[in-house]
Write an enzyme that holds these catalytic residues in place. Structure first.
Site, PDB file in Angstrom:
ATOM      1  N   GLU A  25      -3.870  -6.087  15.298  1.00  8.89           N
ATOM      2  CA  GLU A  25      -3.375  -4.784  14.834  1.00  8.89           C
ATOM      3  C   GLU A  25      -4.513  -3.753  14.899  1.00  8.89           C
ATOM      4  O   GLU A  25      -4.277  -2.573  15.087  1.00  8.89           O
ATOM      5  CB  GLU A  25      -2.817  -4.894  13.406  1.00  8.89           C
ATOM      6  CG  GLU A  25      -1.823  -3.799  13.073  1.00  8.89           C
ATOM      7  CD  GLU A  25      -1.121  -3.986  11.728  1.00  8.89           C
ATOM      8  OE1 GLU A  25      -1.781  -3.899  10.691  1.00  8.89           O
ATOM      9  OE2 GLU A  25       0.105  -4.209  11.719  1.00  8.89           O
ATOM     10  N   LYS A  43       0.840  -1.195   0.000  1.00 11.80           N
ATOM     11  CA  LYS A  43       0.000   0.000   0.000  1.00 11.80           C
ATOM     12  C   LYS A  43       0.885   1.258   0.000  1.00 11.80           C
ATOM     13  O   LYS A  43       0.663   2.185  -0.745  1.00 11.80           O
ATOM     14  CB  LYS A  43      -0.909  -0.042   1.231  1.00 11.80           C
ATOM     15  CG  LYS A  43      -1.849   1.119   1.333  1.00 11.80           C
ATOM     16  CD  LYS A  43      -2.742   0.976   2.551  1.00 11.80           C
ATOM     17  CE  LYS A  43      -3.385   2.317   2.857  1.00 11.80           C
ATOM     18  NZ  LYS A  43      -4.159   2.296   4.085  1.00 11.80           N
ATOM     19  N   HIS A  99      -3.600 -32.816  19.755  1.00 11.53           N
ATOM     20  CA  HIS A  99      -2.442 -33.621  20.139  1.00 11.53           C
ATOM     21  C   HIS A  99      -1.266 -32.730  20.504  1.00 11.53           C
ATOM     22  O   HIS A  99      -0.125 -33.172  20.501  1.00 11.53           O
ATOM     23  CB  HIS A  99      -2.077 -34.573  19.005  1.00 11.53           C
ATOM     24  CG  HIS A  99      -3.211 -35.486  18.663  1.00 11.53           C
ATOM     25  ND1 HIS A  99      -3.438 -36.675  19.322  1.00 11.53           N
ATOM     26  CD2 HIS A  99      -4.249 -35.341  17.790  1.00 11.53           C
ATOM     27  CE1 HIS A  99      -4.541 -37.241  18.839  1.00 11.53           C
ATOM     28  NE2 HIS A  99      -5.054 -36.449  17.916  1.00 11.53           N
TER      29      HIS A  99
END
Ligand code: F6P
Length: 552
Positions: free
Chosen positions: A351, A204, A382
Site C-alpha cells: 500500500e 482512523k 512442503h
C-alpha cells in the site's frame, strides 16, 4: 520542484551495467571467505545477513551513493521532525513520534505531537489496567473476559500480528473482526458473552465501510441480548481521529482514544491502535514493544548509512527489483509466532510503495514496490518452495529466525534453524546438472540413467535472500522488526521519488463497490435503471447474484 528521478542519475546507469556483468551468487560466495562479515549488520534485537544478496561492496557503495543523491541523509532526520512527507494528503508523517521519549517534542500544526502521544499512552495505561483488573465492568457488573477489535487494514493487521506473535494473553482473550464478510461476525459472536465483552472500534477515519458495518452489527447484537442503550458505553471504546463520527455512534469522549492524521493506518500499530496488545498482554508489554521500535528508530536515524539495517535492506530489495529483475519478494519467517507477519508487511509495503507516479505527478521510470507474499517455514517447503527452487519466476526472499524460540523443545528449534539455513543456501547456490548427475551416480545409478534424471534434479539457484536473526519473538524484538520494515519502505519510497504515505489506488474500488451495492438493492428503480458498470461480465454477475437472492 520536480521529484527525484533515480533513473536519470549516472550512478543508476553504472548499476545497470554492473547487474549485467555479475557472476552467479555461488561464485560471489566462494570468492570471499569473509563475505558474511562484510555484509553483516548488527541492529537492535537482531543481526542481519546480507551476504546472500547478489551484490558486492562496489554495488552496495553505488546504491548508497544513489540514496545520498536522493537526499536520504537529511530525510531520515526529517522523519523525526515536523515534515510534510505526505503532500497529496497535506499531512506530516510522524510515526516515530509514537515511540519517542517523553522528553522529546515535535510540533505539528501548533500541537506538540509527542506530548499528545504521551497523554494518550497514559489513557491506554489506565484503560488497560481497569479492564485487566476487573474494575471496568460490563452492563451487569461483570469483568471483561473477551475483547474484540473491530477494524481493518492498518487498524487490524498490526495489532493482530503482534497479539498472535506474543501468544496466549494473561488478560482478556483478544479477537479481531475485520471483514465485511458476515462469516466472521456470525462465527465469532455466538462464542461471546455480551455482558463480558468489550469491543474496540478501531478506525482512523471512522468511515470505513467494513468497520462501520461490523460495529453496527455488534451494536444490534448487544441490544438484542438485553444490553440497555445507555450501557453500550460499557462495551465499546473507539480509536479514531474522527471525534464527531464516534460521538454520532453514541460514544462519549471518555470512550474515545485519539489518533492523529500524521499517523498512516499501516504505520499505526505503535499508536493507540495497539490497544488490543495492551489489553491482552498488559500495558508494560506494549511499552516494551515501543522501546524496541524506538531503538530501531534511533539506529535508523543515527547509524552510518553503510551500517544501517533498514537502509541496506531497502537498497538490497531495490537492487533486486530494479536491476536484477526479481518479480516478487517472499517473507519466510521460520517462526510460527510470526505467521501473520507477511500479511502485515503486505499492507505496509504494497500500500505504501505500489505507486506509478512520483510526488510531482510525473510517471515513474522504474518499477516501484514489490509483490510481497510469504508464510512460515518449514510449512512452505512442503508447498510452494518447489516453484522457488525450480520454477521460472525470479524472486528474492527474507528469512527470519528467532535465536530464542520461547519454548523448551530445543531439538525442534535445531531442525527449524537447519532448514532455514539450508533453504537460504539452496536459493543461493542451486545445484548444477553435472553435480546432480554425479550425486546420482554416487548413489548407484548408471551413468545413462543419471544423465536422464539429472535435469529434473538440477536447480538454478542465484536467488538473493536476506536473513534476519532475531533475538527472540518478544515485545522488544517485534517493535524493532516493525520499525525496521517501516524505515525500509521509507527509504525505497524516497529513492523512487514517490509518496509512500497515501493510498489513492484503493478508492475507486470503494466507490464502485457502493454503486454496485445500490444496484443489488431490491427496489424497482435500481432494477432496470443505469447499472453502475455496463460491461457484460459485471451486468450478468450482478443479475445472477440478484436472482439467487430473490430465489428465482
Ligand atoms: O482502504 C485502505 C485503508 O484506508 C487503509 O489505508 C487503512 O489502514 C484501512 O483502510 C482502514 O482505515 P480506517 O482505520 O480509517 O478504518
Amino acid at each position: 520542484m520536480s521529484s527525484f528521478d533515480p533513473t536519470q542519475r549516472p550512478v543508476w546507469q553504472a548499476l545497470t551495467r554492473r547487474a549485467s556483468e555479475l557472476p552467479h551468487l555461488a561464485t560471489l560466495l566462494d570468492a570471499d571467505p569473509d563475505r558474511f562479515l562484510r555484509f553483516r549488520i548488527d541492529a537492535p534485537q537482531m543481526r542481519l545477513d546480507l551476504s546472500r544478496q547478489r551484490w558486492d561492496e562496489a554495488i552496495r557503495g553505488q546504491l548508497l551513493e544513489l540514496a545520498e543523491e536522493a537526499g536520504l541523509d537529511t530525510a531520515r532526520k526529517q522523519l523525526f521532525e515536523a515534515n510534510r512527507f505526505n503532500p497529496t494528503e497535506g499531512r506530516a508523517v510522524l510515526h516515530t513520534a509514537l515511540r519517542a521519549s517523553a522528553e522529546a517534542s515535535v510540533e505539528v500544526d501548533g500541537i506538540d505531537a509527542i506530548a499528545a502521544v504521551h497523554a494518550a499512552l497514559e489513557r491506554m495505561r489506565t484503560l488497560s489496567a481497569a479492564v485487566r483488573d476487573g474494575s471496568w465492568q460490563g452492563a451487569t457488573g461483570k469483568a471483561i473476559r473477551d475483547v474484540v477489535n473491530i477494524g481493518i487494514g492498518g487498524s487490524f493487521l498490526g495489532p493482530a500480528m503482534a497479539c498472535d506473535a506474543l501468544g496466549d494473553t494473561d488478560g482478556p482473550k483478544v479477537h479481531f473482526l475485520a471483514n465485511i464478510d458476515g462469516t466472521e461476525a456470525a462465527r465469532l459472536l455466538p462464542k461471546l458473552d455480551p455482558t463480558r465483552t468489550l469491543f474496540i472500534i478501531a478506525s482512523k477515519s471512522f468511515g470505513t465501510l467494513e468497520t462501520r458495518s461490523n460495529a453496527l452489527t455488534v451494536r444490534s447484537w448487544l441490544l438484542e441480548r438485553g444490553i440497555a442503550i445507555e450501557d453500550l458505553r460499557k462495551h465499546f471504546v473507539a480509536i479514531s481521529t474522527n471525534v464527531a463520527a464516534a460521538a454520532e455512534f453514541g460514544l462519549p469522549e471518555a470512550n474515545l482514544l485519539p489518533l492523529w492524521d500524521w499517523v498512516g493506518g499501516r504505520y499505526s500499530v505503535t499508536s493507540t491502535i495497539g490497544l488490543p496488545i495492551a489489553l491482552g498482554h498488559g500495558f508494560e508489554v506494549f511499552e516494551r514493544l515501543l522501546a524496541g521500535a524506538r531503538a530501531m528508530d534511533e539506529h535508523f536515524r543515527d547509524a552510518p548509512l553503510v551500517a544501517n539495517a533498514p537502509v541496506l535492506l531497502a537498497l538490497a530489495e531495490l537492487w533486486n527489483t530494479n536491476f536484477l529483475g526479481t518479480e516478487s519478494h517472499a517473507v519466510l519467517p521460520y517462526a510460527t509466532a510470526l505467521d501473520l507477519l507477511p500479511d502485515y508487511l503486505q499492507q505496509l509495503e504494497m500500500e505504501s510503495n505500489g505507486k506509478s507516479v512520483r510526488i510531482d505527478g510525473s510517471p515513474v521510470s522504474a518499477r516501484t514496490g514489490t509483490i510481497l507474499w510469504g508464510n512460515v517455514g518449514t510449512n512452505g517447503q512442503h508447498a510452494y518452495h518447489q516453484l522457488l527452487h525450480q520454477g521460472t519466476a525470479p524472486f528474492s526472499a527474507q528469512f527470519i529466525l528467532p535465536l530464542d524460540p520461547g519454548h523448551e523443545l530445543h531439538s525442534h528449534h535445531d531442525w527449524l534453524a537447519s532448514h532455514c539455513f539450508a533453504q537460504a543456501e539452496v536459493f543461493a547456490r542451486g545445484r548444477s546438472e553435472t553435480d546432480a548427475q554425479a550425486e546420482l551416480e554416487a548413489g548407484g545409478m548408471s551413468a545413462e540413467e543419471a544423465r536422464a534424471a539429472a535435469p529434473h534434479r538440477a536447480m538454478p539457484g542465484n536467488h538473493p535472500s536476506s536473513t534476519v536473526l532475531l533475538d527472540d519473538v518478544g515485545p522488544e524484538s517485534l517493535g524493532a522488526l516493525i520499525a525496521l520494515h517501516e524505515h525500509k519502505v521509507f527509504v525505497q519510497g524516497m529513492i523512487w521519488g514517490i509518496n509512500s504515505f497515501d493510498q489513492w489506488g484503493v478508492e475507486l474500488g470503494k466507490v464502485l463497490g457502493s454503486a454496485i451495492h445500490g444496484a443489488l438493492a431490491d427496489s424497482p428503480e435500481h432494477h432496470e435503471a443505469k447499472p453502475p458498470i455496463n460491461d457484460s461480465s459485471s451486468r450478468e454477475l450482478i443479475a445472477l447474484f440478484r436472482a439467487h437472492q430473490r430465489g428465482t
